[in-house]
Design a protein around this motif. Structure first.
Motif, mmCIF file in Angstrom:
data_model
loop_
_atom_site.group_PDB
_atom_site.id
_atom_site.type_symbol
_atom_site.label_atom_id
_atom_site.label_comp_id
_atom_site.label_asym_id
_atom_site.label_seq_id
_atom_site.Cartn_x
_atom_site.Cartn_y
_atom_site.Cartn_z
ATOM 1 N N LEU A 131 5.286 12.833 33.326
ATOM 2 C CA LEU A 131 4.020 12.130 33.529
ATOM 3 C C LEU A 131 4.108 11.159 34.705
ATOM 4 O O LEU A 131 3.118 10.905 35.386
ATOM 5 C CB LEU A 131 3.632 11.381 32.255
ATOM 6 N N ALA B 6 9.177 13.564 28.833
ATOM 7 C CA ALA B 6 7.719 13.430 28.941
ATOM 8 C C ALA B 6 7.362 12.275 29.867
ATOM 9 O O ALA B 6 6.431 12.382 30.680
ATOM 10 C CB ALA B 6 7.112 13.213 27.555
ATOM 11 N N ILE C 274 -2.247 19.731 19.920
ATOM 12 C CA ILE C 274 -1.640 19.046 21.073
ATOM 13 C C ILE C 274 -0.133 19.236 21.141
ATOM 14 O O ILE C 274 0.445 19.267 22.231
ATOM 15 C CB ILE C 274 -1.978 17.545 21.026
ATOM 16 N N TYR C 275 0.507 19.398 20.005
ATOM 17 C CA TYR C 275 1.966 19.451 19.959
ATOM 18 C C TYR C 275 2.553 20.531 20.857
ATOM 19 O O TYR C 275 3.613 20.350 21.454
ATOM 20 C CB TYR C 275 2.414 19.653 18.513
ATOM 21 N N LEU D 172 -1.868 9.687 27.842
ATOM 22 C CA LEU D 172 -2.502 10.998 27.988
ATOM 23 C C LEU D 172 -4.021 10.888 27.881
ATOM 24 O O LEU D 172 -4.755 11.579 28.594
ATOM 25 C CB LEU D 172 -1.963 11.961 26.927
ATOM 26 N N ARG E 151 13.251 14.443 24.391
ATOM 27 C CA ARG E 151 11.914 14.965 24.707
ATOM 28 C C ARG E 151 10.989 13.855 25.187
ATOM 29 O O ARG E 151 10.203 14.045 26.120
ATOM 30 C CB ARG E 151 11.306 15.619 23.471
ATOM 31 N N ILE F 77 6.459 15.825 21.914
ATOM 32 C CA ILE F 77 7.298 14.622 21.966
ATOM 33 C C ILE F 77 7.624 14.093 20.571
ATOM 34 O O ILE F 77 8.444 13.180 20.448
ATOM 35 C CB ILE F 77 6.622 13.521 22.794
ATOM 36 N N TRP G 275 1.803 21.677 23.793
ATOM 37 C CA TRP G 275 1.962 21.386 25.222
ATOM 38 C C TRP G 275 2.536 19.998 25.478
ATOM 39 O O TRP G 275 2.816 19.660 26.630
ATOM 40 C CB TRP G 275 0.629 21.545 25.955
ATOM 41 N N MET G 276 2.728 19.189 24.439
ATOM 42 C CA MET G 276 3.381 17.898 24.594
ATOM 43 C C MET G 276 4.171 17.601 23.323
ATOM 44 O O MET G 276 3.808 16.770 22.503
ATOM 45 C CB MET G 276 2.338 16.805 24.860
ATOM 46 N N ILE H 299 2.607 6.815 24.878
ATOM 47 C CA ILE H 299 2.457 8.041 25.667
ATOM 48 C C ILE H 299 1.151 8.745 25.311
ATOM 49 O O ILE H 299 0.462 9.273 26.195
ATOM 50 C CB ILE H 299 3.669 8.961 25.448
ATOM 51 N N GLN I 140 6.095 6.615 21.611
ATOM 52 C CA GLN I 140 5.312 7.839 21.484
ATOM 53 C C GLN I 140 3.815 7.519 21.410
ATOM 54 O O GLN I 140 2.986 8.232 21.992
ATOM 55 C CB GLN I 140 5.762 8.602 20.230
#
Length: 292
Positions: free
Chosen positions: A264, A260, A121-122, A206, A256, A127, A124-125, A202, A199
């Motif tokens: 979003l 994000a 996942i890191y 997602l 970052r 954060i 493409w996101m 977030i 975080q």
């Protein structure tokens, strides 16, 4: 009169869990999780069927021990005038809350859970700073923190897939998702105001967007935006001057996270009569690629 808390701990679940019943296995009916579900790292759900045929879905008890409350409280002066902390170069006090054994058992080995997140996942996101996460947050010498445990829990939640309740339907509002929402709310009420908790929020957002959990996703992005404003991570242009105690790596990570939230917020919530929760300027600092 007996202590109700001790009695609750001694009483087992009313029946076998759904996982053991489906596989016709013997269930020890332990709370908050039976031994089989704990060893296989799956959700442990207990259902109670009444005499009239009605089935009640019982969530895994989240607090099986005595209720504990934080001894300190968040300083209200921060919201009355946060410049006192800024000009005094003071950090926001770190609060803490006791976590359920269910969350601790679900997290398991933190390096394994976080490793899968950074692998899948890191990219493409991004954060969460890998260097800061491994060097500081997971440092064995660092004291345990509830917000870090919740962050790893939400990493595993985002990597998980809802179990099928039937052949044609999957319910994304699993007990793991509801547990994350509940403890994030408890952490917020307890006064935990950290970047790691944002975080985690977030990551839950997602999960809600990916599984189309509305209107929860719409409400969650607003909460993330307000939480980011409370942390002051929206002040990208003045980050270096207003918070000189932050290292460059931490400043980049905060940037970052805010970007994000901005992205979003504009992903799927463009109602004509409702403006976006957060804004940006062309003078804001844009995130860069992290190198370790």
């Amino acid at each position: 009169m007996q202590n109700p808390t001790k009695a609750d701990v001694a009483i087992p679940a009313p029946n076998a869990c759904a996982f053991c019943r489906q596989r016709k296995r013997k269930c020890d009916m332990k709370l908050p999780m039976c031994s089989t579900c704990m060893s296989k790292e799956v959700e442990c759900n207990y259902d109670l069927t009444l005499s009239n045929g009605t089935t009640i879905h019982l969530n895994v008890p989240l607090n099986s021990g005595p209720k504990q409350h934080p001894t300190d409280s968040f300083p209200a002066v921060y919201f009355l005038d946060h410049r006192v902390f800024r000009y005094g170069r003071m950090e926001i006090p770190r609060m803490n809350i006791p976590l359920s054994p269910y969350i601790i058992n679900y997290v398991g080995h933190p390096y394994l859970a976080s490793g899968l997140y950074f692998e899948k996942i890191y990219h493409w996101m991004p954060i969460i700073s890998k260097k800061h996460f491994y060097d500081h947050l997971l440092n064995p010498l660092s004291p345990p923190r509830a917000d870090i445990t919740l962050l790893i829990y939400c990493m595993k939640l985002l990597l998980s897939s809802p179990q099928s309740q039937s052949q044609d339907e999957q319910i994304p509002q699993t007990s793991g998702y509801l547990t994350a929402k509940r403890f994030l709310l408890e952490a917020e009420i307890a006064g935990i105001l950290t970047l790691q908790l944002l975080q985690a929020q977030i990551l839950v957002l997602l999960y809600e967007i990916g599984h189309a959990i509305y209107p929860a996703a719409y409400m969650s992005i607003g909460a993330c935006a307000r939480y980011g404003l409370a942390l002051g991570i929206d002040e990208q242009r003045d980050m270096h001057s207003n918070q000189p105690y932050l290292k460059l790596l931490e400043q980049e990570e905060r940037g970052r996270v805010w970007w994000a939230v901005v992205i979003l917020d504009r992903f799927d919530f463009s109602f004509s009569s409702i403006q976006n929760s957060c804004g940006f300027s062309f003078l804001d600092i844009v995130p860069v690629i992290e190198t370790i």
